[in-house]
Design a protein around this motif. Structure first.
Motif, PDB file in Angstrom:
ATOM      1  N   PHE A 565       0.835  -1.197   0.000  1.00 45.81           N
ATOM      2  CA  PHE A 565       0.000   0.000   0.000  1.00 45.81           C
ATOM      3  C   PHE A 565       0.872   1.251   0.000  1.00 45.81           C
ATOM      4  CE2 PHE A 565      -3.032  -3.119   1.644  1.00 45.81           C
ATOM      5  CZ  PHE A 565      -4.112  -2.847   0.814  1.00 45.81           C
ATOM      6  N   ILE A 566       0.360   2.301  -0.644  1.00 50.26           N
ATOM      7  CA  ILE A 566       1.084   3.563  -0.786  1.00 50.26           C
ATOM      8  C   ILE A 566       0.431   4.606   0.109  1.00 50.26           C
ATOM      9  CG2 ILE A 566       1.737   5.404  -2.390  1.00 50.26           C
ATOM     10  CD1 ILE A 566       1.590   3.366  -4.639  1.00 50.26           C
ATOM     11  N   GLY A 567       1.248   5.361   0.802  1.00 49.37           N
ATOM     12  CA  GLY A 567       0.727   6.421   1.658  1.00 49.37           C
ATOM     13  C   GLY A 567       0.286   7.628   0.835  1.00 49.37           C
ATOM     14  N   ILE A 568      -1.014   7.784   0.673  1.00 49.15           N
ATOM     15  CA  ILE A 568      -1.587   8.940  -0.022  1.00 49.15           C
ATOM     16  C   ILE A 568      -2.192   9.865   1.026  1.00 49.15           C
ATOM     17  CG2 ILE A 568      -3.337   9.699  -1.683  1.00 49.15           C
ATOM     18  CD1 ILE A 568      -3.020   7.047  -3.105  1.00 49.15           C
ATOM     19  N   GLU A 569      -1.953  11.169   0.897  1.00 54.41           N
ATOM     20  CA  GLU A 569      -2.417  12.108   1.916  1.00 54.41           C
ATOM     21  C   GLU A 569      -3.927  12.136   2.023  1.00 54.41           C
ATOM     22  OE1 GLU A 569      -0.706  15.908   1.269  1.00 54.41           O
ATOM     23  OE2 GLU A 569       1.346  15.263   1.731  1.00 54.41           O
ATOM     24  N   ASP A 570      -4.621  11.954   0.916  1.00 54.61           N
ATOM     25  CA  ASP A 570      -6.081  11.956   0.915  1.00 54.61           C
ATOM     26  C   ASP A 570      -6.580  10.633   1.486  1.00 54.61           C
ATOM     27  OD1 ASP A 570      -8.812  11.922   0.315  1.00 54.61           O
ATOM     28  OD2 ASP A 570      -8.552  13.086  -1.514  1.00 54.61           O
ATOM     29  N   GLY A 571      -7.219  10.669   2.635  1.00 53.19           N
ATOM     30  CA  GLY A 571      -7.681   9.453   3.281  1.00 53.19           C
ATOM     31  C   GLY A 571      -8.819   8.756   2.581  1.00 53.19           C
ATOM     32  N   ASP A 572      -9.468   9.423   1.606  1.00 55.85           N
ATOM     33  CA  ASP A 572     -10.564   8.815   0.854  1.00 55.85           C
ATOM     34  C   ASP A 572     -10.097   8.214  -0.459  1.00 55.85           C
ATOM     35  OD1 ASP A 572     -12.598   9.211   2.659  1.00 55.85           O
ATOM     36  OD2 ASP A 572     -13.068  11.215   1.930  1.00 55.85           O
ATOM     37  N   VAL A 573      -8.797   8.072  -0.626  1.00 58.01           N
ATOM     38  CA  VAL A 573      -8.225   7.398  -1.792  1.00 58.01           C
ATOM     39  C   VAL A 573      -7.256   6.347  -1.278  1.00 58.01           C
ATOM     40  CG1 VAL A 573      -6.871   7.618  -3.902  1.00 58.01           C
ATOM     41  CG2 VAL A 573      -8.448   9.443  -3.238  1.00 58.01           C
ATOM     42  N   ILE A 574      -7.377   5.136  -1.794  1.00 59.39           N
ATOM     43  CA  ILE A 574      -6.457   4.067  -1.415  1.00 59.39           C
ATOM     44  C   ILE A 574      -5.518   3.802  -2.588  1.00 59.39           C
ATOM     45  CG2 ILE A 574      -8.039   2.221  -2.166  1.00 59.39           C
ATOM     46  CD1 ILE A 574      -6.993   0.578   0.229  1.00 59.39           C
ATOM     47  N   GLY A 575      -4.241   3.739  -2.300  1.00 55.24           N
ATOM     48  CA  GLY A 575      -3.250   3.497  -3.340  1.00 55.24           C
ATOM     49  C   GLY A 575      -2.418   2.271  -3.024  1.00 55.24           C
ATOM     50  N   PHE A 576      -2.012   1.564  -4.056  1.00 50.95           N
ATOM     51  CA  PHE A 576      -1.209   0.364  -3.842  1.00 50.95           C
ATOM     52  C   PHE A 576      -0.446   0.005  -5.100  1.00 50.95           C
ATOM     53  CE2 PHE A 576      -5.564  -0.814  -4.877  1.00 50.95           C
ATOM     54  CZ  PHE A 576      -5.425  -1.710  -5.924  1.00 50.95           C
ATOM     55  N   VAL A 577       0.571  -0.836  -4.915  1.00 50.87           N
ATOM     56  CA  VAL A 577       1.379  -1.367  -6.006  1.00 50.87           C
ATOM     57  C   VAL A 577       1.362  -2.884  -5.899  1.00 50.87           C
ATOM     58  CG1 VAL A 577       3.694  -1.565  -6.984  1.00 50.87           C
ATOM     59  CG2 VAL A 577       2.880   0.648  -6.176  1.00 50.87           C
ATOM     60  N   LYS A 578       1.144  -3.546  -7.034  1.00 50.41           N
ATOM     61  CA  LYS A 578       1.212  -5.005  -7.081  1.00 50.41           C
ATOM     62  C   LYS A 578       2.217  -5.399  -8.154  1.00 50.41           C
ATOM     63  CE  LYS A 578      -2.368  -7.618  -6.335  1.00 50.41           C
ATOM     64  NZ  LYS A 578      -3.660  -8.328  -6.495  1.00 50.41           N
ATOM     65  N   GLN A 579       2.942  -6.470  -7.898  1.00 46.50           N
ATOM     66  CA  GLN A 579       3.896  -6.953  -8.887  1.00 46.50           C
ATOM     67  C   GLN A 579       3.716  -8.438  -9.109  1.00 46.50           C
ATOM     68  OE1 GLN A 579       7.791  -6.057  -7.352  1.00 46.50           O
ATOM     69  NE2 GLN A 579       7.778  -7.727  -5.888  1.00 46.50           N
ATOM     70  N   SER A 580       4.018  -8.875 -10.316  1.00 47.00           N
ATOM     71  CA  SER A 580       3.915 -10.289 -10.661  1.00 47.00           C
ATOM     72  C   SER A 580       4.977 -11.081  -9.923  1.00 47.00           C
ATOM     73  CB  SER A 580       4.072 -10.473 -12.170  1.00 47.00           C
ATOM     74  OG  SER A 580       5.336  -9.991 -12.605  1.00 47.00           O
ATOM     75  N   VAL A 581       4.831 -12.399  -9.958  1.00 44.77           N
ATOM     76  CA  VAL A 581       5.781 -13.268  -9.259  1.00 44.77           C
ATOM     77  C   VAL A 581       7.198 -13.044  -9.773  1.00 44.77           C
ATOM     78  CG1 VAL A 581       6.413 -15.672  -8.816  1.00 44.77           C
ATOM     79  CG2 VAL A 581       4.009 -14.989  -8.760  1.00 44.77           C
ATOM     80  N   ASP A 582       7.343 -12.847 -11.078  1.00 52.11           N
ATOM     81  CA  ASP A 582       8.681 -12.643 -11.641  1.00 52.11           C
ATOM     82  C   ASP A 582       9.105 -11.176 -11.656  1.00 52.11           C
ATOM     83  OD1 ASP A 582       7.149 -11.555 -13.667  1.00 52.11           O
ATOM     84  OD2 ASP A 582       7.691 -13.052 -15.173  1.00 52.11           O
ATOM     85  N   GLN A 583       8.264 -10.288 -11.136  1.00 52.28           N
ATOM     86  CA  GLN A 583       8.551  -8.858 -10.973  1.00 52.28           C
ATOM     87  C   GLN A 583       8.676  -8.107 -12.295  1.00 52.28           C
ATOM     88  OE1 GLN A 583      12.142  -9.030  -8.610  1.00 52.28           O
ATOM     89  NE2 GLN A 583      11.022  -9.322  -6.709  1.00 52.28           N
ATOM     90  N   THR A 584       8.248  -8.723 -13.390  1.00 54.66           N
ATOM     91  CA  THR A 584       8.331  -8.041 -14.682  1.00 54.66           C
ATOM     92  C   THR A 584       7.100  -7.195 -14.979  1.00 54.66           C
ATOM     93  OG1 THR A 584       7.388  -9.947 -15.853  1.00 54.66           O
ATOM     94  CG2 THR A 584       9.788  -9.867 -15.639  1.00 54.66           C
ATOM     95  N   ASN A 585       6.021  -7.440 -14.266  1.00 54.32           N
ATOM     96  CA  ASN A 585       4.793  -6.677 -14.457  1.00 54.32           C
ATOM     97  C   ASN A 585       4.430  -6.024 -13.126  1.00 54.32           C
ATOM     98  OD1 ASN A 585       1.333  -7.131 -14.599  1.00 54.32           O
ATOM     99  ND2 ASN A 585       2.392  -5.858 -16.084  1.00 54.32           N
ATOM    100  N   VAL A 586       4.393  -4.706 -13.109  1.00 55.42           N
ATOM    101  CA  VAL A 586       4.110  -3.950 -11.885  1.00 55.42           C
ATOM    102  C   VAL A 586       2.974  -2.987 -12.170  1.00 55.42           C
ATOM    103  CG1 VAL A 586       5.039  -2.385 -10.136  1.00 55.42           C
ATOM    104  CG2 VAL A 586       6.504  -4.148 -11.132  1.00 55.42           C
ATOM    105  N   ILE A 587       1.926  -3.053 -11.351  1.00 50.93           N
ATOM    106  CA  ILE A 587       0.743  -2.217 -11.520  1.00 50.93           C
ATOM    107  C   ILE A 587       0.564  -1.330 -10.298  1.00 50.93           C
ATOM    108  CG2 ILE A 587      -1.766  -2.193 -11.864  1.00 50.93           C
ATOM    109  CD1 ILE A 587      -0.182  -3.288 -14.237  1.00 50.93           C
ATOM    110  N   ALA A 588       0.359  -0.043 -10.540  1.00 49.74           N
ATOM    111  CA  ALA A 588       0.023   0.901  -9.479  1.00 49.74           C
ATOM    112  C   ALA A 588      -1.435   1.300  -9.642  1.00 49.74           C
ATOM    113  CB  ALA A 588       0.923   2.131  -9.543  1.00 49.74           C
ATOM    114  N   ALA A 589      -2.115   1.514  -8.533  1.00 51.55           N
ATOM    115  CA  ALA A 589      -3.538   1.847  -8.588  1.00 51.55           C
ATOM    116  C   ALA A 589      -3.872   2.879  -7.527  1.00 51.55           C
ATOM    117  CB  ALA A 589      -4.392   0.599  -8.393  1.00 51.55           C
TER     118      ALA A 589
END
Length: 660
Positions: A565-589
């Motif tokens: 999870f990513i620390g976003i100042e706005d408490g009404d928005v949740i942010g996170f990063v996910k990565q594949s097992v091999d770390q070649t695909n990384v998604i931020a949301a």
């Protein structure tokens, strides 16, 4: 015998039981010290770690041993010492099914001699006897293979001809002797169980429907042909699994009416969970749906659309289920001789529970197993078990093992919203996936805490979550306003946070009419037939389809665990990063949890993407919906979110290799 007079012993030595010399502790992975199996995916490497030590300064060696339960021979792979007596190794379960693995440790006598010899060399003393001792160890060697035997023989000849101890210190001799000497103190740990499932066990998008409500004529009972006609619409939303409520004959005795009324009115179809009538029981098809051949045609049609069929399975029996007459001993009776209804239900009721602990329980268990295997033979490989916590846990552990022994590709979803430890207990004993509390986690802190729990150890080794946003029995309060942004936010969270998620049909149409004050649908489909306009204005089908396409195209979203999870100042928005097992695909949301328009800063400064053997810093992000690319500035990116249009911003992280 070769010319030098030293014989290489080729006698194999069996694995011996633990002698107590070695301590093999803190083994990972394991669930409840090996009582329950660890869950993994076939074809992917399983990392195994353990602390291994013994007294003294001997050089020790360790290996990982494993086998599929259907195999007789063990396979071996060397383990590597990392630090502080911590050893690691890997193996790959190459097909679905149940495995056992263990760790073996032994003293490498030749390597221990070599270490002592090299230490004594530093003191410049007479090493003649020490060298003879080392050469003598070669005479006790057993052949690890022709190549090893050749090295041992050659180095023996060199030593005997020259008397130079250097011949005994050759690196290739150390390696050859590692596999070519007796292991009298070989110690094996306890056996640890592991289940390797096919990939669908870990990820998939589920769509649940009532087959009888797939028709187009109000009041008319839907058929499997209607279900087949509905499949292109479901497939267009890119779902992987079509989950059907029970398809069996429905009891008539004490049939419930609409809204769970105690008495049915003429024409009321009854609950599909009250299984059994004169038309048959759990291995029969409701006549108004069609025939068994029609069901097989539906299974084939799903397969043609690259989807699987999942069946709802419950041991519920209606009072006129054939088993009550054929096997009355399978049920409990009241003092007056009548059947006892299901626990915690009014009397009379449309459901009677079998007696899982009666005198003839073994026959009942086998009959229920045979029901599941019957549907497996019809092409079904996934079963949702309704309320498994209401039946003996030992039954489910036995049933799942029995079915998967017949077909290891069969998967089971635990359809239970019960106490946390009970739900985790169901997962431990064999359920492939589990319902979760996601539907009731709405605040950012609640979501982050809950995902942290699911991603911690040991939960992540046995509990695979399936985030259903709604079910026929659950209409969460936050959906009851019918606001489109909320439906989009919840499905976006479910589809990106969990690798498996599901919706119950009608969600895409924003259905939200509740029983006042309750988290239940008004006029629930469980007790009536519904006909819907699947193209009605305001539906979010294109939004759901876009999410599922993004999931299919990004392996980071096909697993749940690699989440930060990513620390976003706005408490009404949740942010996170996910990565594949091999770390070649990384998604931020970034997903909005309230309807207000907002501009946020999404920091990604420490995110990395793997390119080949290197991990590279993220330098840009690509919007997975619009295709726009934005370079990172000061380690992050500024995002505009209009929840009424789209509450989620999904970004693929792009990493560039640093200059060499």
């Amino acid at each position: 015998m070769f010319d030098g007079g030293i014989t290489v012993n080729k006698t194999a030595r069996p694995v011996e039981s633990a002698s107590g010399t070695f301590h093999i502790t803190d083994v990972y992975p394991s669930v409840d010290c090996g009582r329950f199996p660890v869950k993994r995916i076939m074809g992917e490497a399983v990392e195994v770690w353990a602390d291994i030590y013994r007294d003294g300064h001997h050089v020790i060696a360790a290996a990982l041993v494993w086998r599929h339960e259907a195999d007789g021979d063990w396979r071996h792979a060397a383990m590597t010492l990392h630090s502080d007596d911590r050893w690691g190794g890997t193996f790959v379960p190459d097909r679905p099914g149940r495995y056992k693995f263990a760790i073996e440790a032994w003293t490498d006598e030749f390597a221990s001699w070599r270490h002592r010899f090299e230490q004594k060399q530093k003191s410049s003393g007479d090493l003649t006897l020490d060298a003879i001792e080392g050469a003598g160890m070669l005479t006790q060697a057993q052949a690890g293979g022709p190549a090893d035997a050749a090295v041992i023989i050659r180095q023996c000849e060199i030593y005997l001809q020259t008397g130079e101890a250097g011949a005994l210190l050759a690196p290739e001799l150390k390696e050859a002797m590692a596999d070519s000497q007796f292991r009298p103190d070989l110690t094996r740990s306890q056996l640890f169980p592991l289940v390797a499932d096919r990939p669908r066990a870990r990820h998939g998008a589920w769509y649940q429907m009532f087959p009888r409500s797939q028709g187009k004529v109000p009041g008319a009972h839907g058929t499997f042909s209607d279900c087949i006609a509905r499949l292109p619409d479901v497939a267009a939303m890119d779902f992987d699994v079509v989950l059907l409520t029970p398809i069996h004959p429905i009891g008539r005795e004490h049939r419930k009416g609409r809204n769970n009324a105690a008495t049915a009115q003429p024409g009321d179809p009854g609950s599909p969970y009250a299984i059994g009538s004169a038309d048959g029981g759990h291995d029969a098809v409701h006549p108004e749906l069609g025939t068994l051949e029609d069901f097989r045609a539906f299974v084939a049609a799903c397969r043609a659309h690259d989807m699987e069929v999942a069946l709802d399975f419950t041991p519920n029996c209606s009072p006129d289920h054939p088993w009550l007459k054929q096997h009355p001993q399978w049920f409990r009776h009241r003092p007056d001789g009548s059947m006892r209804p299901a626990e915690d239900r009014p009397q009379p009721d449309d459901v009677v529970d079998p007696d899982f602990t009666g005198e003839d329980a073994a026959a009942l268990w086998q009959a229920l197993r045979d029901v599941v295997l019957f549907w497996v033979d019809q092409g079904v490989r996934i079963f949702r078990i309704d309320n498994p916590h209401t039946r003996p846990l030992s039954f489910w552990e036995w049933l799942i093992r029995e079915v998967q022994r017949h077909d290891p590709e069969v998967l089971f979803l635990a359809g239970s919203f019960e106490r946390p430890k009970l739900m985790k207990g169901l997962a431990k004993l064999g359920f492939t996936q589990s319902y979760t509390y996601f539907a009731w986690r709405t605040l950012r802190s609640e979501i982050e805490q809950y995902l942290g729990e699911l991603n911690s150890y040991p939960e992540r080794d046995f509990f695979r979550p399936n985030f259903f946003v709604n079910t026929p029995d659950v209409l969460p309060f936050h959906l009851q306003s019918g606001e489109s942004w909320m439906f989009k936010s919840r499905v976006a969270l479910a589809a990106t946070l969990s690798s498996s998620y599901g919706i119950y049909s009608g969600f895409e149409l924003l259905e939200h009419a509740p029983i006042p004050g309750r988290e239940d649908y008004l006029n629930p489909e469980t007790y009536e037939i519904k006909v819907r306009d699947w193209e009605q204005p305001g539906n979010i089908k294109p939004y759901v389809a876009a999410l599922n396409r993004i999931r299919r195209g990004n392996s980071a979203l096909q697993q749940t665990n690699n989440l930060r999870f990513i620390g976003i100042e706005d408490g009404d928005v949740i942010g996170f990063v996910k990565q594949s097992v091999d770390q070649t695909n990384v998604i931020a949301a970034a997903v909005a949890l309230s309807p207000d328009v907002r501009d946020i800063w999404l920091p990604l400064g420490d995110a990395m993407v793997r390119h080949g053997d290197a991990r590279c810093p993220v330098t840009a992000v690509e919007d997975l919906v619009t295709g726009e690319r934005h370079s990172l500035e000061w380690g992050g990116v500024r995002l505009h979110i209009d929840p009424k249009r789209d509450p989620a911003r999904l970004l693929r992280c792009v990493g560039l290799k640093e200059p060499s």
